[in-house]
Design a protein around this motif. Structure first.
Motif, PDB file in Angstrom:
ATOM      1  N   THR A  31     -14.469 -13.499   7.106  1.00 49.19           N
ATOM      2  CA  THR A  31     -14.269 -13.103   5.714  1.00 49.19           C
ATOM      3  C   THR A  31     -13.018 -12.243   5.616  1.00 49.19           C
ATOM      4  N   MET A  32     -11.955 -12.775   5.004  1.00 48.28           N
ATOM      5  CA  MET A  32     -10.680 -12.059   4.906  1.00 48.28           C
ATOM      6  C   MET A  32     -10.546 -11.423   3.525  1.00 48.28           C
ATOM      7  N   ARG A  33     -10.426 -10.100   3.524  1.00 47.90           N
ATOM      8  CA  ARG A  33     -10.226  -9.386   2.264  1.00 47.90           C
ATOM      9  C   ARG A  33      -8.747  -9.451   1.870  1.00 47.90           C
ATOM     10  N   THR A  34      -8.465  -9.795   0.632  1.00 44.77           N
ATOM     11  CA  THR A  34      -7.063  -9.814   0.196  1.00 44.77           C
ATOM     12  C   THR A  34      -6.514  -8.392   0.230  1.00 44.77           C
ATOM     13  N   LEU A  35      -5.198  -8.276   0.243  1.00 45.41           N
ATOM     14  CA  LEU A  35      -4.509  -7.010   0.481  1.00 45.41           C
ATOM     15  C   LEU A  35      -5.094  -5.868  -0.355  1.00 45.41           C
ATOM     16  N   ASP A  36      -5.588  -4.842   0.358  1.00 46.75           N
ATOM     17  CA  ASP A  36      -6.240  -3.717  -0.319  1.00 46.75           C
ATOM     18  C   ASP A  36      -5.357  -2.473  -0.153  1.00 46.75           C
ATOM     19  N   ILE A  37      -4.280  -2.411  -0.953  1.00 46.75           N
ATOM     20  CA  ILE A  37      -3.392  -1.246  -0.918  1.00 46.75           C
ATOM     21  C   ILE A  37      -3.345  -0.640  -2.314  1.00 46.75           C
ATOM     22  N   GLY A  38      -2.464   0.358  -2.468  1.00 45.05           N
ATOM     23  CA  GLY A  38      -2.277   0.945  -3.785  1.00 45.05           C
ATOM     24  C   GLY A  38      -2.905   2.312  -3.879  1.00 45.05           C
ATOM     25  N   GLY A  39      -2.766   2.933  -5.023  1.00 43.71           N
ATOM     26  CA  GLY A  39      -3.240   4.307  -5.165  1.00 43.71           C
ATOM     27  C   GLY A  39      -2.517   5.188  -4.181  1.00 43.71           C
ATOM     28  N   ASP A  40      -3.258   5.901  -3.367  1.00 41.61           N
ATOM     29  CA  ASP A  40      -2.589   6.735  -2.354  1.00 41.61           C
ATOM     30  C   ASP A  40      -2.570   6.040  -0.996  1.00 41.61           C
ATOM     31  N   LYS A  41      -2.746   4.702  -0.999  1.00 42.55           N
ATOM     32  CA  LYS A  41      -2.607   3.924   0.237  1.00 42.55           C
ATOM     33  C   LYS A  41      -1.363   3.054   0.104  1.00 42.55           C
ATOM     34  N   ALA A  42      -0.215   3.720  -0.084  1.00 39.64           N
ATOM     35  CA  ALA A  42       1.029   2.997  -0.281  1.00 39.64           C
ATOM     36  C   ALA A  42       1.606   2.551   1.051  1.00 39.64           C
ATOM     37  N   LEU A  43       2.182   1.350   1.068  1.00 37.72           N
ATOM     38  CA  LEU A  43       2.925   0.898   2.242  1.00 37.72           C
ATOM     39  C   LEU A  43       4.258   1.651   2.268  1.00 37.72           C
ATOM     40  N   PRO A  44       4.815   1.931   3.458  1.00 38.70           N
ATOM     41  CA  PRO A  44       6.062   2.691   3.510  1.00 38.70           C
ATOM     42  C   PRO A  44       7.191   2.034   2.725  1.00 38.70           C
ATOM     43  N   TYR A  45       7.139   0.686   2.623  1.00 40.82           N
ATOM     44  CA  TYR A  45       8.189  -0.031   1.903  1.00 40.82           C
ATOM     45  C   TYR A  45       7.772  -0.374   0.473  1.00 40.82           C
ATOM     46  N   PHE A  46       6.617   0.157   0.034  1.00 41.62           N
ATOM     47  CA  PHE A  46       6.121  -0.116  -1.309  1.00 41.62           C
ATOM     48  C   PHE A  46       5.450   1.159  -1.832  1.00 41.62           C
ATOM     49  N   PRO A  47       6.236   2.246  -1.988  1.00 46.66           N
ATOM     50  CA  PRO A  47       5.635   3.555  -2.317  1.00 46.66           C
ATOM     51  C   PRO A  47       5.080   3.609  -3.741  1.00 46.66           C
ATOM     52  N   ILE A  48       3.944   4.292  -3.870  1.00 49.08           N
ATOM     53  CA  ILE A  48       3.299   4.480  -5.177  1.00 49.08           C
ATOM     54  C   ILE A  48       2.928   5.959  -5.277  1.00 49.08           C
ATOM     55  N   LYS A  49       3.373   6.628  -6.334  1.00 48.49           N
ATOM     56  CA  LYS A  49       3.027   8.048  -6.515  1.00 48.49           C
ATOM     57  C   LYS A  49       2.216   8.185  -7.795  1.00 48.49           C
ATOM     58  N   GLU A  50       1.019   8.763  -7.667  1.00 53.41           N
ATOM     59  CA  GLU A  50       0.137   8.943  -8.826  1.00 53.41           C
ATOM     60  C   GLU A  50      -0.555  10.288  -8.738  1.00 53.41           C
ATOM     61  N   SER A  51      -0.930  10.835  -9.897  1.00 48.07           N
ATOM     62  CA  SER A  51      -1.589  12.153  -9.883  1.00 48.07           C
ATOM     63  C   SER A  51      -3.066  12.029  -9.522  1.00 48.07           C
ATOM     64  N   ASN A  52      -3.681  10.849  -9.764  1.00 48.26           N
ATOM     65  CA  ASN A  52      -5.097  10.677  -9.421  1.00 48.26           C
ATOM     66  C   ASN A  52      -5.279   9.342  -8.706  1.00 48.26           C
ATOM     67  N   PRO A  53      -4.810   9.280  -7.441  1.00 55.07           N
ATOM     68  CA  PRO A  53      -4.722   7.980  -6.754  1.00 55.07           C
ATOM     69  C   PRO A  53      -6.043   7.271  -6.526  1.00 55.07           C
ATOM     70  N   PHE A  54      -7.152   8.015  -6.336  1.00 56.54           N
ATOM     71  CA  PHE A  54      -8.434   7.342  -6.072  1.00 56.54           C
ATOM     72  C   PHE A  54      -8.880   6.500  -7.257  1.00 56.54           C
ATOM     73  N   LEU A  55      -8.447   6.881  -8.451  1.00 60.33           N
ATOM     74  CA  LEU A  55      -8.822   6.126  -9.650  1.00 60.33           C
ATOM     75  C   LEU A  55      -7.609   5.396 -10.210  1.00 60.33           C
ATOM     76  N   GLY A  56      -6.655   5.098  -9.336  1.00 60.76           N
ATOM     77  CA  GLY A  56      -5.380   4.562  -9.803  1.00 60.76           C
ATOM     78  C   GLY A  56      -5.153   3.095  -9.495  1.00 60.76           C
ATOM     79  N   TRP A  57      -3.902   2.810  -9.190  1.00 60.09           N
ATOM     80  CA  TRP A  57      -3.398   1.441  -8.989  1.00 60.09           C
ATOM     81  C   TRP A  57      -3.679   1.032  -7.556  1.00 60.09           C
ATOM     82  N   ARG A  58      -4.800   0.367  -7.339  1.00 60.62           N
ATOM     83  CA  ARG A  58      -5.181   0.013  -5.971  1.00 60.62           C
ATOM     84  C   ARG A  58      -5.966  -1.300  -5.952  1.00 60.62           C
ATOM     85  N   GLY A  59      -6.086  -1.857  -4.727  1.00 58.01           N
ATOM     86  CA  GLY A  59      -6.876  -3.083  -4.556  1.00 58.01           C
ATOM     87  C   GLY A  59      -6.346  -4.243  -5.381  1.00 58.01           C
TER      88      GLY A  59
END
Length: 761
Positions: A504-532
């Motif tokens: 079972t392969m999960r599609t890319l689960d990044i975002g919020g405060d789990k930014a890739l070094p080459y795809f930075p994301i800065k948010e004030s409330n990352p757990f409820l932010g742009w992720r998954g």
């Protein structure tokens, strides 16, 4: 006032022991507040009395002699009520108690504030003055702030004293318990060996140099020396780890690679910065990136980068690491343990690990589980630099460390260690047997993977498939998004390794405060932010490339299942399904003949729980992410030591949510699996079986224990137990009732050999 607070805390922090710390507190607070008296009373847990431990203004001969029970005197009132008390004329209060030896009859006004650390009342901080007056709001607020700030400092000083076997008043004491987070299960008895960091990057200054080539040569020599060290450590562990587990050291070598840390440091050196300063700059940038990530596994990579940075700096400074003596039954203790530190202990001597920082997702915890070394992480109150050479007990089940254990406690844990040894031998025989209850109910046990190191471990323990493959891990080891071809190779390797079992392969689960070094994301409330799924739907090019790679990788194998993370509503699901169908059409048009694999969604967001039937209608299967669902339902970050004890997957709200998910999915004819910590907990697995989950997915280490226990119960008994526990409204009572019921069936100590110690400790 902030400046005064900071100075007092800093001065107290540097005190050599508790007595010195308290003396500084009473002197500095008295001066800062312009009062005539400042005293500290500490609660002695043995006598349950508040004892005068330091004073400026009262008779110093009363120190250690004057004490009050919680129901006596004004100090007892402040401590028992856990709130400040501000009196214009203390002696007129009905709870006032006079102690002639203190000489306090001269002082009329009284202000006391409780000293509380992690909910525990430690003592009371008091100021007094001769004149009759009410202390103003600012003075009261300052004292409350001061006592809150000093609580941790006093706890640390107390702990340092207890490690030397001394109580608050210098009396001899037995064991002292420090609480952390379980890292790897098991119990160990041994002697502490403290590893201090070899070099401190933080204090490296900037310095401009003229001879850039000389600096580059220095750095390249250090780089090669550290590479050789890592290879040597990997070879040293060869007899203790399988090649797949030693692959964790390849991650270190990859980080040192010319395309990673090495190149970045060289670029900074070419700007005229000296090698040490360039190293500090690059390492700190990497650490910041990792520490901001939401995924706990990836966040823990920061400690690996720190370790590499220190090792490189040590070579640049020509500073060799401290020479340590490793005795038999070594328990390694450090502020932040790293995998490389494990490799330096001679084979057969390491029995336990203790780290002040970190969580159960750190690299060192993963290695410890693979090597079967009991580990406790995040023991924040342990004065680690003071424990060298001291006897310790490590309880990796409860996340506890005991210093100076008594003979009785040693004997109890020696029994646990022996039981564990016998249990491990017994579980090995289960590998080829099915996971089936006594009355014939089958429960497939799957594994969670992310590293190649997980594959062999999963197969060795009899896994029946992969319930969760974290595709973000390969994305993390690159400086750019991997191409479709690169992803195809990675996924094909995983699918082939488990074929014909499902993966079972999960599609890319990044975002919020789990930014890739080459795809930075800065948010004030990352757990409820742009992720998954929210990120990949906003970037369909990323989603489509990944889905195409998965589909092509499954050609001729047909064991792929696709899983969508962080779904919170039908609109997201419909969009994702549309993109999967589009990718499938493109792949087939290109001549790759693959059937459309089963597609499922993860229930991690509470919203998905209450839309389960609508969501289940549109997919082939449901998978519950127990870690995130528990975290979101209870609003608790489980990696935060301050609230970690509130994170509990046996909370009634979590159990009720799980039932809703299973019943809703089954009503639509769809199977439901569950992955995460809960699925790998043998006792919780009994309840998940009773709820009707169709499969469990877990860490490979826990699989044999879960299998053993489920083979000892009947479905009828499991359902009876679940019905009983669903009527309880307190998670602690649910835990104790569940373990008691299993113990009564003769199964409790096998789930957790240390469970019977819980009551005694």
């Amino acid at each position: 006032m902030l400046n005064t607070l900071r100075k007092i805390v800093q001065e107290v922090n540097s005190a050599k022991d508790l007595k010195a710390a308290l003396a500084i507190i009473v002197q500095r607070v008295r001066t800062a507040m312009g009062s005539q008296v400042c005293s500290v009373y500490l609660l002695d847990p043995e006598s349950n009395r508040f004892v005068l431990m330091a004073t400026e203004g009262l008779n110093k001969k009363a120190i250690g002699k004057v004490s009050m029970a919680p129901n006596e005197g004004l100090v007892g009132l402040v401590g028992s009520r856990e709130e400040p008390l501000n009196l214009e004329h203390a002696s007129e209060h009905p709870r006032y108690r006079y102690f002639a030896e203190t000489g306090e009859e001269r002082y009329a006004s009284f202000l006391g504030a409780p000293i509380i650390h992690h909910r525990r009342v430690m003592g009371v901080l008091v100021i007094q003055q001769k004149e009759r007056r009410q202390f103003d709001e600012g003075e009261e607020a300052f004292l409350v702030t001061m006592s809150a700030q000093l609580a941790g400092v006093i706890a640390h000083a107390e702990a340092t004293g207890s490690i030397r076997g001394l109580g608050k008043q210098g009396k001899g004491i037995q064991e002292t318990r420090f609480v952390g987070v379980p890292g790897a299960p098991g119990a160990a008895i041994g002697k502490a060996v403290v590893v201090l960091p070899p070099a401190d990057l933080e204090v490296v200054p900037d310095k401009q140099v003229d001879n850039v080539e000389a600096e580059l040569a220095l750095f390249n020599d250090a780089l090669e020396a550290v590479r050789q060290d890592i290879r040597a450590l990997s070879a040293k562990l060869a007899t203790q780890l399988r090649p797949e587990e030693r692959a964790l050291f390849d991650v270190y070598l990859m980080m040192l690679d010319d395309a990673a840390l090495g190149t970045e440091v060289q670029l900074v050196i070419r700007t005229g910065q000296w090698a040490q300063g360039a190293l500090r700059q690059v390492v700190n940038e990497h650490i910041k990136r990792f520490e901001l990530m939401d995924d706990a596994y990836l966040r823990e990579r920061a400690s690996d980068v720190k370790d590499l940075g220190r090792r490189l700096l040590a070579y640049l400074q020509h500073a060799r690491q401290q020479t340590l003596v490793y005795q038999d039954n070594t328990i390694l203790v450090s502020e932040e343990l790293t995998p490389a530190m494990l490799g330096e202990v001679p084979e057969g001597k390491l029995v336990g690990l203790v780290s002040v920082q970190g969580s159960g997702n750190s690299h060192v915890a993963i290695l410890a589980r693979a090597m079967g070394i009991p580990t406790v992480m995040g023991v924040v109150d342990l004065p680690y630099s003071k424990v060298d050479g001291i006897d310790l007990i490590v309880d990796g089940y409860h996340g506890e460390v005991f210093t100076n254990p008594s003979a009785i406690l040693r004997a109890q844990y020696a029994e646990v260690v022996e039981e564990e040894r016998q249990l491990t031998q017994g579980l090995d025989a289960l590998r080829e047997l099915p996971c089936e209850t006594l009355d014939g109910q089958r429960m497939p046990l799957w594994v969670n993977t992310g590293l190649l190191a997980d594959v062999a471990r999963a197969q060795q323990r009899g896994a029946e498939g992969v319930g969760l493959y974290r595709t973000e891990v390969p994305f993390m080891s690159r400086e750019r998004f991997p191409s479709e071809k690169e992803q195809l190779a990675i996924y094909r390797e995983q699918l082939q390794a488990f074929h014909p079992l499902p993966v079972t392969m999960r599609t890319l689960d990044i975002g919020g405060d789990k930014a890739l070094p080459y795809f930075p994301i800065k948010e004030s409330n990352p757990f409820l932010g742009w992720r998954g799924i929210r990120v990949t739907l906003d970037h369909p090019e990323i989603f489509l490339v990944q889905t195409r790679a998965m589909l092509k990788a499954s050609e001729g194998l047909d064991n792929l299942r696709i899983l969508l993370p962080m779904i919170s509503g039908t609109h997201e699901l419909e969009e994702a399904l549309h993109l999967i169908h589009r990718a499938w059409g493109e792949v087939r048009d290109e001549g790759t003949d693959v059937p459309l694999p089963p597609v499922g969604l993860m229930v991690e967001v509470p919203a998905a729980v209450y839309q389960i039937r609508e969501l289940a209608r549109q997919v082939d299967f449901i998978s519950v992410g127990s870690n995130d669902l528990t975290q979101y339902l209870l609003a608790v970050d489980r990696n935060n030591p301050r609230v970690a004890d509130l994170y509990d997957f046996l909370h009634p709200a979590v159990l009720q949510a799980l039932r809703i998910v299973v019943d809703g999915a089954h009503a639509e004819g769809k199977p439901v699996s569950i992955c995460g910590e809960m699925a790998g907990d043998p006792a919780a697995a009994v309840l998940l079986l009773a709820m009707g989950f169709d499969s469990l997915s877990m860490n490979a280490t826990n699989l044999p224990k879960v299998k053993w226990l489920l083979r000892q119960v009947t479905m009828e008994k499991a359902r009876e137990l679940l019905a009983q526990l669903m009527t309880i409204d307190n998670p602690q009572v649910i835990h104790s009732s569940l373990h008691l019921a299993l113990r009564n069936l003769g199964l409790g100590r096998v789930i957790n050999p240390a469970s019977a110690l819980g009551a005694a400790l």
